[in-house]
Design an enzyme around this catalytic site. Structure first.
Site, short mmCIF file in Angstrom:
data_model
loop_
_atom_site.label_atom_id
_atom_site.label_comp_id
_atom_site.label_asym_id
_atom_site.label_seq_id
_atom_site.Cartn_x
_atom_site.Cartn_y
_atom_site.Cartn_z
N ASN A 17 1.52 -1.05 0.25
CA ASN A 17 -0.33 -0.12 0.16
C ASN A 17 0.82 1.26 -0.17
O ASN A 17 1.08 1.15 1.42
CB ASN A 17 -0.88 0.19 1.68
CG ASN A 17 -1.73 1.34 1.22
OD1 ASN A 17 -1.45 1.91 0.72
ND2 ASN A 17 -2.34 1.04 2.56
N LYS A 19 -0.04 3.97 -0.45
CA LYS A 19 -0.45 5.22 0.19
C LYS A 19 -0.55 6.50 -0.16
O LYS A 19 -0.43 6.74 -1.52
CB LYS A 19 -0.37 5.98 1.08
CG LYS A 19 0.02 4.18 3.06
CD LYS A 19 0.24 5.16 3.94
CE LYS A 19 0.04 3.46 5.19
NZ LYS A 19 0.26 3.52 6.29
N HIS A 103 -9.84 0.78 4.85
CA HIS A 103 -8.74 0.91 5.91
C HIS A 103 -8.47 2.28 7.26
O HIS A 103 -9.54 3.15 7.45
CB HIS A 103 -7.33 1.51 4.94
CG HIS A 103 -5.99 1.09 5.51
ND1 HIS A 103 -5.70 2.26 6.03
CD2 HIS A 103 -4.58 0.74 5.26
CE1 HIS A 103 -4.22 2.10 6.63
NE2 HIS A 103 -3.44 1.22 5.77
N GLU A 105 -6.59 4.13 8.06
CA GLU A 105 -6.51 5.36 8.07
C GLU A 105 -7.67 6.15 7.39
O GLU A 105 -8.07 7.74 7.97
CB GLU A 105 -5.49 5.58 6.99
CG GLU A 105 -4.06 5.37 7.60
CD GLU A 105 -2.90 5.62 7.38
OE1 GLU A 105 -3.04 5.54 5.39
OE2 GLU A 105 -1.98 4.84 7.63
N GLU A 175 -5.13 -5.64 10.75
CA GLU A 175 -4.46 -4.22 10.94
C GLU A 175 -4.36 -3.71 12.01
O GLU A 175 -5.64 -2.80 12.49
CB GLU A 175 -4.54 -3.54 9.62
CG GLU A 175 -4.64 -4.07 8.23
CD GLU A 175 -3.67 -3.25 7.59
OE1 GLU A 175 -3.37 -3.64 6.72
OE2 GLU A 175 -4.21 -2.30 7.17
N GLY A 181 2.17 2.15 11.30
CA GLY A 181 2.87 2.98 11.07
C GLY A 181 3.58 3.77 11.95
O GLY A 181 4.31 4.34 12.34
N SER A 221 3.77 -2.31 9.94
CA SER A 221 4.88 -2.39 10.57
C SER A 221 5.72 -3.89 10.00
O SER A 221 6.21 -4.08 10.56
CB SER A 221 5.70 -2.31 11.99
OG SER A 221 4.47 -0.88 12.48
C1 PEP Z 1 -0.89 0.06 6.01
O1 PEP Z 1 -0.99 1.05 5.15
O2 PEP Z 1 -2.08 -0.69 5.81
C2 PEP Z 1 0.39 -0.81 6.66
C3 PEP Z 1 -0.07 -2.19 7.65
O3 PEP Z 1 1.45 0.60 7.27
P1 PEP Z 1 2.81 -0.20 7.88
O4 PEP Z 1 3.19 -1.38 6.98
O5 PEP Z 1 3.53 1.49 7.19
O6 PEP Z 1 3.00 0.01 9.04
#
Ligand code: PEP
Length: 276
Positions: A17, A19, A103, A105, A175, A181, A221
């Site tokens: 992703n 973003k 997601h 975010e 997640e 992040g 992460s």
């Molecule tokens: C994500 O954007 O779904 C995500 C898991 O980000 P990160 O790997 O940076 O934690």
């Protein structure tokens, strides 16, 4: 002991992703390099989700390769007066096979509710897209022992209109919000526990046959340093990678390690089964 039952027959998947990062030129260059670096990957499905502006160009770059294109969001209508939105029909036109929905975010920063996510999921499936549906609890919810209830509600509302027949086009990305992040990856035991609970809930919602096809991924992460440990989690069907997917070579390394370990699992599983 590894038994036939404990080794998943679902095709493992790695999703990057990007973003709101990379220009169109940078995205196309990264997609070109990734498809070269990963040309030998056969078993693992690899999906990349660039920004909306880069979808067309990355879609063209990926044509004829094994890599798949995903959008990061969509609107549930096919067309209309929805300024700033993009429809499933428009996404398919530029080569998207997948779309991320729900997601954290989108939920946290843009007020996307479970019901809105549910409308998006139904619309995407109706238009023939595959859905990567993101769920997960906040730190406060985990500390208050609410993870199971939160995840259950996200699944029930987000997948409310999904019938068993289209469940094989859904992947669930677990997640935990506190791991996204932050550099704070969930522990293997936390992930396998959450995946077990999600699998149980999916079985209750869809029944054993339809739920069996649904892949459950982990996101939060993931890096090339921790992927080997994560890939060892038996009920993990893949990963959703944010920050670390922006480094093309690093993401390719993640994909290769995951592919190798999942192939190894399958090999051991089928070898074992000859004698069981
Ligand atoms: C994500 O954007 O779904 C995500 C898991 O980000 P990160 O790997 O940076 O934690």
């Amino acid at each position: 002991m590894i038994t036939k039952k404990s080794v998943s027959r679902r095709r493992p998947i790695a999703v990057g992703n990007w973003k709101m990062h990379k220009t169109v030129a940078e995205s196309a260059a990264a997609a070109r390099r990734l498809s070269r670096l990963l040309s030998g990957i056969r078993r693992l499905e690899v999906v990349i989700a660039p920004s909306c502006t880069a979808l067309q160009s990355v879609g063209a770059t990926l044509k004829g390769t094994r890599l798949r294109l995903a959008a990061q969001n969509l609107h549930w209508e096919n067309e209309g007066a929805f300024t700033g939105e993009v429809s499933p029909v428009q996404l398919k036109e530029v080569g998207c096979r997948y779309v991320l929905i729900g997601h954290s975010e989108r939920r946290r920063l843009f007020g996307e509710t479970d019901n809105v996510a549910g409308r998006k999921v139904s619309s995407a499936l109706r238009q023939g897209l595959n859905v990567i549906f993101c769920i997960g609890e906040t730190l406060e919810q985990r500390r208050a022992d609410q993870t199971a209830a939160v995840v259950r509600e996200q699944l029930e509302k987000g997948l409310a209109d999904v019938t068993g027949g289209s469940s094989d086009r859904i992947a669930i990305a677990y997640e935990p919000v506190w791991a996204i992040g932050t550099g704070q990856t969930a522990a293997a035991l936390q992930i396998s526990g959450a995946h077990e609970m999600i699998r149980r809930q999916l079985t209750e919602i869809f029944g054993p046959d339809s739920s069996e096809a649904i892949r459950v991924l982990y996101g939060g992460s993931v890096t090339s340093d921790n992927i080997a440990e994560l890939a060892g989690i038996k009920n993990l069907d893949g990963v959703l990678v944010g920050g670390a997917s922006l480094q093309t070579d690093g993401f390719a390394a993640i994909v290769k390690i995951l592919d190798k370990m999942k192939r190894q699992d399958e090999k051991e599983g089928s070898e074992k089964c000859i004698f069981c």
